[in-house]
Design a protein around this motif. Structure first.
Motif, PDB file in Angstrom:
ATOM      1  N   UNK A  36       7.660 -12.729  -8.733  1.00 62.32           N
ATOM      2  CA  UNK A  36       8.613 -13.313  -7.788  1.00 62.32           C
ATOM      3  C   UNK A  36       7.930 -13.557  -6.424  1.00 62.32           C
ATOM      4  N   UNK A  37       7.144 -12.573  -5.972  1.00 59.33           N
ATOM      5  CA  UNK A  37       6.468 -12.707  -4.684  1.00 59.33           C
ATOM      6  C   UNK A  37       5.454 -13.847  -4.725  1.00 59.33           C
ATOM      7  N   UNK A  38       4.757 -13.979  -5.844  1.00 61.11           N
ATOM      8  CA  UNK A  38       3.782 -15.069  -5.976  1.00 61.11           C
ATOM      9  C   UNK A  38       4.481 -16.426  -5.947  1.00 61.11           C
ATOM     10  N   UNK A  39       5.578 -16.560  -6.693  1.00 69.54           N
ATOM     11  CA  UNK A  39       6.300 -17.832  -6.754  1.00 69.54           C
ATOM     12  C   UNK A  39       6.849 -18.230  -5.382  1.00 69.54           C
ATOM     13  N   UNK A  40       7.268 -17.244  -4.595  1.00 73.46           N
ATOM     14  CA  UNK A  40       7.786 -17.546  -3.263  1.00 73.46           C
ATOM     15  C   UNK A  40       6.668 -17.968  -2.308  1.00 73.46           C
ATOM     16  N   UNK A  74       1.733  -3.752  -7.632  1.00 72.96           N
ATOM     17  CA  UNK A  74       2.816  -3.826  -8.621  1.00 72.96           C
ATOM     18  C   UNK A  74       4.207  -4.005  -8.020  1.00 72.96           C
ATOM     19  N   UNK A  75       4.413  -3.554  -6.773  1.00 75.35           N
ATOM     20  CA  UNK A  75       5.737  -3.693  -6.151  1.00 75.35           C
ATOM     21  C   UNK A  75       5.944  -5.057  -5.498  1.00 75.35           C
ATOM     22  N   UNK A  76       4.989  -5.986  -5.714  1.00 75.42           N
ATOM     23  CA  UNK A  76       5.155  -7.345  -5.217  1.00 75.42           C
ATOM     24  C   UNK A  76       4.664  -7.580  -3.810  1.00 75.42           C
ATOM     25  N   UNK A  77       3.913  -6.649  -3.246  1.00 71.37           N
ATOM     26  CA  UNK A  77       3.376  -6.829  -1.887  1.00 71.37           C
ATOM     27  C   UNK A  77       2.066  -7.610  -1.966  1.00 71.37           C
ATOM     28  N   UNK A  78       2.008  -8.710  -1.207  1.00 76.32           N
ATOM     29  CA  UNK A  78       0.788  -9.529  -1.164  1.00 76.32           C
ATOM     30  C   UNK A  78      -0.260  -8.859  -0.284  1.00 76.32           C
ATOM     31  N   UNK A  79      -1.515  -8.832  -0.776  1.00 81.40           N
ATOM     32  CA  UNK A  79      -2.587  -8.167  -0.042  1.00 81.40           C
ATOM     33  C   UNK A  79      -3.720  -9.105   0.371  1.00 81.40           C
ATOM     34  N   UNK A  80      -3.997 -10.137  -0.429  1.00 87.41           N
ATOM     35  CA  UNK A  80      -5.129 -10.997  -0.090  1.00 87.41           C
ATOM     36  C   UNK A  80      -5.109 -12.249  -0.951  1.00 87.41           C
ATOM     37  N   UNK A  81      -5.609 -13.348  -0.364  1.00 82.79           N
ATOM     38  CA  UNK A  81      -5.824 -14.580  -1.125  1.00 82.79           C
ATOM     39  C   UNK A  81      -7.207 -15.121  -0.814  1.00 82.79           C
ATOM     40  N   UNK A 115      -7.647 -14.815   3.321  1.00 83.56           N
ATOM     41  CA  UNK A 115      -6.442 -14.539   4.097  1.00 83.56           C
ATOM     42  C   UNK A 115      -5.865 -13.193   3.675  1.00 83.56           C
ATOM     43  N   UNK A 116      -5.449 -12.389   4.673  1.00 83.51           N
ATOM     44  CA  UNK A 116      -4.842 -11.086   4.417  1.00 83.51           C
ATOM     45  C   UNK A 116      -3.745 -10.849   5.443  1.00 83.51           C
ATOM     46  N   UNK A 117      -2.723 -10.069   5.095  1.00 85.40           N
ATOM     47  CA  UNK A 117      -1.631  -9.841   6.061  1.00 85.40           C
ATOM     48  C   UNK A 117      -2.104  -9.049   7.278  1.00 85.40           C
ATOM     49  N   UNK A 118      -1.704  -9.511   8.459  1.00 83.87           N
ATOM     50  CA  UNK A 118      -1.983  -8.827   9.729  1.00 83.87           C
ATOM     51  C   UNK A 118      -3.470  -8.671  10.021  1.00 83.87           C
ATOM     52  N   UNK A 119      -4.290  -9.527   9.422  1.00 85.15           N
ATOM     53  CA  UNK A 119      -5.722  -9.475   9.670  1.00 85.15           C
ATOM     54  C   UNK A 119      -6.254 -10.884   9.898  1.00 85.15           C
ATOM     55  N   UNK A 120      -7.411 -10.946  10.511  1.00 85.17           N
ATOM     56  CA  UNK A 120      -8.031 -12.219  10.835  1.00 85.17           C
ATOM     57  C   UNK A 120      -8.381 -13.000   9.571  1.00 85.17           C
ATOM     58  N   UNK A 162     -13.486  -8.195  -3.201  1.00 84.62           N
ATOM     59  CA  UNK A 162     -12.567  -7.075  -3.377  1.00 84.62           C
ATOM     60  C   UNK A 162     -12.739  -6.025  -2.289  1.00 84.62           C
ATOM     61  N   UNK A 163     -13.976  -5.902  -1.777  1.00 85.44           N
ATOM     62  CA  UNK A 163     -14.240  -4.896  -0.747  1.00 85.44           C
ATOM     63  C   UNK A 163     -13.553  -5.226   0.576  1.00 85.44           C
ATOM     64  N   UNK A 164     -13.008  -6.445   0.707  1.00 86.59           N
ATOM     65  CA  UNK A 164     -12.336  -6.830   1.940  1.00 86.59           C
ATOM     66  C   UNK A 164     -10.822  -6.724   1.844  1.00 86.59           C
ATOM     67  N   UNK A 165     -10.337  -6.130   0.759  1.00 89.90           N
ATOM     68  CA  UNK A 165      -8.905  -5.864   0.674  1.00 89.90           C
ATOM     69  C   UNK A 165      -8.495  -4.963   1.838  1.00 89.90           C
ATOM     70  N   UNK A 166      -7.383  -5.251   2.489  1.00 90.65           N
ATOM     71  CA  UNK A 166      -6.979  -4.438   3.646  1.00 90.65           C
ATOM     72  C   UNK A 166      -6.572  -3.023   3.244  1.00 90.65           C
ATOM     73  N   UNK A 167      -6.888  -2.066   4.097  1.00 92.99           N
ATOM     74  CA  UNK A 167      -6.468  -0.686   3.885  1.00 92.99           C
ATOM     75  C   UNK A 167      -5.663  -0.227   5.096  1.00 92.99           C
ATOM     76  N   UNK A 168      -4.754   0.686   4.867  1.00 91.64           N
ATOM     77  CA  UNK A 168      -3.858   1.143   5.924  1.00 91.64           C
ATOM     78  C   UNK A 168      -4.593   2.081   6.880  1.00 91.64           C
TER      79      UNK A 168
END
Length: 283
Positions: A36-40, A74-81, A115-120, A162-168
């Motif tokens: 659902x998150x991907x389709x949106x 798995x919960x539909x949160x987008x992390x990176x494209x 592209x990643x959420x809240x990151x450059x 993959x090493x550039x996936x955002x971490x909290x």
């Protein structure tokens, strides 16, 4: 004889059928939340295929004629494209910065937009150079305004970021960065040997901010071009035992104990690193 041939054909059909079933089984059952998150996010995506990597659900697809991969938990949160784009598709400032860099004569092998959420948003230009039977490969990381964030030797020839996936990051670290470097943008976070390294863009510079395991600030550093070194530093070198050395690399460090320049010097085969504070005193 006919019975034997028939039996062999049936056995072959069973093998083919089992392989087909096996291929189907390898396709992940993608959670509805991720679908659902991907389709949106990508309503015009075509040729969508899903796979799993490191606990993420990754959608490989085409969007506006570009190949891309979007990472979801798995919960539909987008992390990176990651989007594979042509060199001509880069922002003009990135193209201009590359064409004026030391890598301008190298061959461009691939270009990715990350592209990643809240990151450059960063652009990665993979370049290569062949000479005398050897080949060098480098990954050049640029911000949208053409700031060279870093240049990294590509040792494995891969293009999976993959090493550039955002971490909290801990809130205390985010608060420190926001206070000390207002308006900065996050580029990358890395945890190694108990230390936390946060790469940011601040004042049009790429800076590395280092914290210890207890989230205490250790240092902040960034590259300094030799021509931008203050006169106090160049004069200190000229009047020292290193006057005949040339500057190979220069960095500026901010620390809780004080600031200094770290210079890598060389003369022939000899190499040495020296620290000089802003007043010109060797540390």
């Amino acid at each position: 004889m006919k019975l034997k041939i028939y039996s062999a054909l049936m056995a072959l059909m069973c093998v083919i059928g089992l392989q087909s079933c096996s291929d189907d089984d390898n396709r992940p059952a993608v959670p509805q939340e991720a679908q659902r998150a991907f389709a949106e996010k990508y309503p015009s995506a075509t040729q969508v295929e899903w796979e799993t990597k490191s606990g993420y659900y990754v959608a490989d697809f085409h969007d506006n004629s570009y190949e891309a991969s979007a990472w979801f938990s798995p919960d539909g949160v987008w992390h990176m494209t990651e989007t594979d784009i042509p060199f001509a598709g880069l922002p003009e400032l990135v193209k201009s910065a590359f064409e004026q860099s030391e890598y301008m004569s190298w061959t461009v092998d691939d270009v990715d937009k990350l592209e990643r959420p809240d990151m450059e948003t960063i652009y990665i230009i993979e370049v290569e150079k062949k000479s005398q039977g050897s080949e060098q490969e480098m990954d050049l990381y640029y911000s949208a305004e053409g700031i060279l964030i870093k240049a990294v030797a590509d040792m494995d020839g891969g293009n999976d970021h993959e090493d550039l996936l955002p971490s909290q990051l801990p809130e205390i670290i985010l608060a420190f960065i926001n206070e000390k470097y207002p308006g900065s943008r996050l580029v990358e976070t890395d945890m190694e040997h108990g230390m936390i390294e946060v790469e940011i863009i601040h004042d049009n510079l790429s800076k590395d901010v280092l914290f210890d395991k207890d989230n205490n600030w250790v240092s902040t550093s960034w590259d300094i071009h030799r021509s931008d070194l203050p006169a106090t530093i160049t004069q200190a070198l000229a009047e020292s035992q290193y006057s005949a050395y040339t500057i190979d690399d220069a960095e500026y460090f901010e620390t809780p104990q004080g600031n200094y320049y770290l210079l890598e010097l060389e003369e022939g085969e000899a190499e040495v690193k020296v620290k000089i504070d802003p007043s010109g005193k060797f540390i």
